[in-house]
Motif scaffolding. Sequence first.
Motif, PDB file in Angstrom:
ATOM      1  N   ASP A 267       0.795  -1.669  -0.014  1.00  0.00           N
ATOM      2  CA  ASP A 267      -0.051  -0.033   0.195  1.00  0.00           C
ATOM      3  C   ASP A 267       1.265   1.598  -0.499  1.00  0.00           C
ATOM      4  OD1 ASP A 267      -2.124   1.536  -0.165  1.00  0.00           O
ATOM      5  OD2 ASP A 267      -2.409   1.461   2.048  1.00  0.00           O
ATOM      6  N   VAL A 268       1.083   1.479  -0.807  1.00  0.00           N
ATOM      7  CA  VAL A 268       2.674   3.027  -1.319  1.00  0.00           C
ATOM      8  C   VAL A 268       1.229   3.525  -2.540  1.00  0.00           C
ATOM      9  CG1 VAL A 268       4.481   3.250  -2.301  1.00  0.00           C
ATOM     10  CG2 VAL A 268       4.604   1.184  -1.001  1.00  0.00           C
ATOM     11  N   ARG A 269       1.951   5.116  -1.867  1.00  0.00           N
ATOM     12  CA  ARG A 269       1.225   6.176  -2.653  1.00  0.00           C
ATOM     13  C   ARG A 269       2.194   6.536  -3.447  1.00  0.00           C
ATOM     14  NH1 ARG A 269       0.826  11.157  -1.641  1.00  0.00           N
ATOM     15  NH2 ARG A 269       1.790  12.046   1.157  1.00  0.00           N
ATOM     16  N   MET A 270       1.448   7.893  -4.528  1.00  0.00           N
ATOM     17  CA  MET A 270       2.290   8.238  -5.147  1.00  0.00           C
ATOM     18  C   MET A 270       1.348   9.502  -5.979  1.00  0.00           C
ATOM     19  SD  MET A 270       0.831   8.247  -8.379  1.00  0.00           S
ATOM     20  CE  MET A 270       2.419   8.776  -9.773  1.00  0.00           C
ATOM     21  N   ARG A 271       2.184  10.361  -5.959  1.00  0.00           N
ATOM     22  CA  ARG A 271       1.583  11.114  -6.975  1.00  0.00           C
ATOM     23  C   ARG A 271       2.736  12.397  -7.730  1.00  0.00           C
ATOM     24  NH1 ARG A 271      -2.594  14.994  -4.774  1.00  0.00           N
ATOM     25  NH2 ARG A 271      -2.188  13.876  -2.365  1.00  0.00           N
ATOM     26  N   PHE A 272       2.475  13.085  -8.764  1.00  0.00           N
ATOM     27  CA  PHE A 272       2.625  13.555  -9.569  1.00  0.00           C
ATOM     28  C   PHE A 272       1.438  14.335 -10.691  1.00  0.00           C
ATOM     29  CE2 PHE A 272       3.011  13.998 -14.160  1.00  0.00           C
ATOM     30  CZ  PHE A 272       4.677  14.522 -14.251  1.00  0.00           C
ATOM     31  N   GLY A 273       3.159  15.825 -10.578  1.00  0.00           N
ATOM     32  CA  GLY A 273       1.928  17.251 -10.787  1.00  0.00           C
ATOM     33  C   GLY A 273       3.312  17.788 -11.321  1.00  0.00           C
ATOM     34  N   VAL A 274       2.372  18.908 -11.737  1.00  0.00           N
ATOM     35  CA  VAL A 274       3.281  20.215 -12.321  1.00  0.00           C
ATOM     36  C   VAL A 274       2.534  21.053 -11.855  1.00  0.00           C
ATOM     37  CG1 VAL A 274       1.553  20.049 -14.393  1.00  0.00           C
ATOM     38  CG2 VAL A 274       3.818  20.788 -14.248  1.00  0.00           C
ATOM     39  N   TYR A 275       3.505  22.690 -11.738  1.00  0.00           N
ATOM     40  CA  TYR A 275       2.924  23.628 -11.982  1.00  0.00           C
ATOM     41  C   TYR A 275       3.599  24.903 -12.575  1.00  0.00           C
ATOM     42  CZ  TYR A 275       7.183  24.241  -9.435  1.00  0.00           C
ATOM     43  OH  TYR A 275       8.769  24.484  -9.536  1.00  0.00           O
ATOM     44  N   PHE A 276       2.868  25.775 -12.582  1.00  0.00           N
ATOM     45  CA  PHE A 276       3.528  27.680 -13.629  1.00  0.00           C
ATOM     46  C   PHE A 276       2.652  28.535 -12.778  1.00  0.00           C
ATOM     47  CE2 PHE A 276       3.444  30.692 -16.768  1.00  0.00           C
ATOM     48  CZ  PHE A 276       4.323  30.422 -17.207  1.00  0.00           C
ATOM     49  N   TYR A 277       4.285  29.598 -12.567  1.00  0.00           N
ATOM     50  CA  TYR A 277       4.252  30.218 -11.901  1.00  0.00           C
ATOM     51  C   TYR A 277       4.921  31.453 -12.484  1.00  0.00           C
ATOM     52  CZ  TYR A 277       3.791  34.213  -8.136  1.00  0.00           C
ATOM     53  OH  TYR A 277       3.970  35.228  -7.542  1.00  0.00           O
ATOM     54  N   SER A 278       4.823  33.124 -12.950  1.00  0.00           N
ATOM     55  CA  SER A 278       5.362  33.946 -13.395  1.00  0.00           C
ATOM     56  C   SER A 278       4.448  35.420 -12.143  1.00  0.00           C
ATOM     57  CB  SER A 278       4.801  34.508 -14.511  1.00  0.00           C
ATOM     58  OG  SER A 278       2.943  34.943 -14.775  1.00  0.00           O
ATOM     59  N   GLU A 279       5.587  35.857 -12.088  1.00  0.00           N
ATOM     60  CA  GLU A 279       5.718  37.938 -11.434  1.00  0.00           C
ATOM     61  C   GLU A 279       6.747  38.567 -12.052  1.00  0.00           C
ATOM     62  OE1 GLU A 279       6.242  37.176  -7.337  1.00  0.00           O
ATOM     63  OE2 GLU A 279       8.174  36.397  -7.521  1.00  0.00           O
ATOM     64  N   PRO A 280       6.769  39.457 -11.940  1.00  0.00           N
ATOM     65  CA  PRO A 280       7.302  40.467 -12.250  1.00  0.00           C
ATOM     66  C   PRO A 280       8.964  40.681 -11.382  1.00  0.00           C
ATOM     67  CG  PRO A 280       5.934  41.571 -11.564  1.00  0.00           C
ATOM     68  CD  PRO A 280       5.580  40.191 -11.530  1.00  0.00           C
ATOM     69  N   VAL A 281      10.353  40.658 -11.848  1.00  0.00           N
ATOM     70  CA  VAL A 281      10.824  39.873 -10.681  1.00  0.00           C
ATOM     71  C   VAL A 281      11.714  41.648  -9.984  1.00  0.00           C
ATOM     72  CG1 VAL A 281      12.887  39.688 -11.380  1.00  0.00           C
ATOM     73  CG2 VAL A 281      12.347  38.698 -12.425  1.00  0.00           C
TER      74      VAL A 281
END
Length: 311
Positions: A267-281
């Motif tokens: 009983d081992v779980r997993m998660r695969f995800g992705v993200y994107f983020y932007s902001e002024p430097v």
Amino acid sequence: MERPSQEPVASAMERTVQPSERHAELALREAAVLMAPIARWLLRHGVPYNAFADMLKSVFVSAAREELELGGARPTHSALSVLSGVHRKDVRNLETSPEPPAAPRSVSLASQVFTRWITDPKYRSAHGKPRRLLRSGADNSFESLARAVSSDVHPRTVLDELLRLGLARLDGDDVVPTRASFVPSRQLDELTALFSSNVSDHIAAAVHNLTVEAPKYLEQSVFADGLTPESIDRLHLCARSAWDSAFASIVGEARERVDADADTESDVRMRFGVYFYSEPVKRPPEASRTTKPTTSAPAPRGKRSRSTHEK
């Protein structure tokens, strides 16, 4: 079935770091970066620092317990206190009464005042709705409401915070509530739980990679700066397209593995995800920048730009 050699194995962990002043300095320095968006999220939900600090005691004690048990040590109150840094009395209290603190301690003063406003019959109309209040006065005013909750903060400061949060507005000498309830929706509850699970697993993968001598989890990113809003929009669409493709691939494979493992006891779980983020430097003023030698070629027209794939 033999486990692939590249898969991280939790049962055969060896630490790659040991507690030291240098390691603590590094961890605290980067923890401040990690905590900045968390602090913003908490503040926008009305959670002040003292409530968060109280909650962290139980988090540190729980993490200390897991660390001691992983090392084969007995998690006594003294051992938990020494490892976590939480006072032994607080450790004992958490062990005997692990319930969370009462609501008034877990929300900001502004939220407490607004909750009192919309729930106390004294400040509600005959129809059960919160009434508009005079800004000041000895009785049934916003000033008296704020002072009834706390005399430590000036009512004007509390009012400014409610105005900033959009929970109230001014109409002449009156303070008018902009909503009649202050309860998160079921959808927000579910989205918040999903957010915490996603971010927690992302950080857990990175912590594993930084602290455990074992095969590494996937934890990479592409980052760039010196971009226009139009380029950001295009890259965002590209990222969403890449996620659609990865989503279909991983979901299909996961379904096959779930079916193949149906008769096992694992009983081992997993998660695969992705993200994107932007902001002024956020760059420091030119006059305060520190010039450092570099072997990189300068960007054209004095514009700094970078694009890197994290390995």
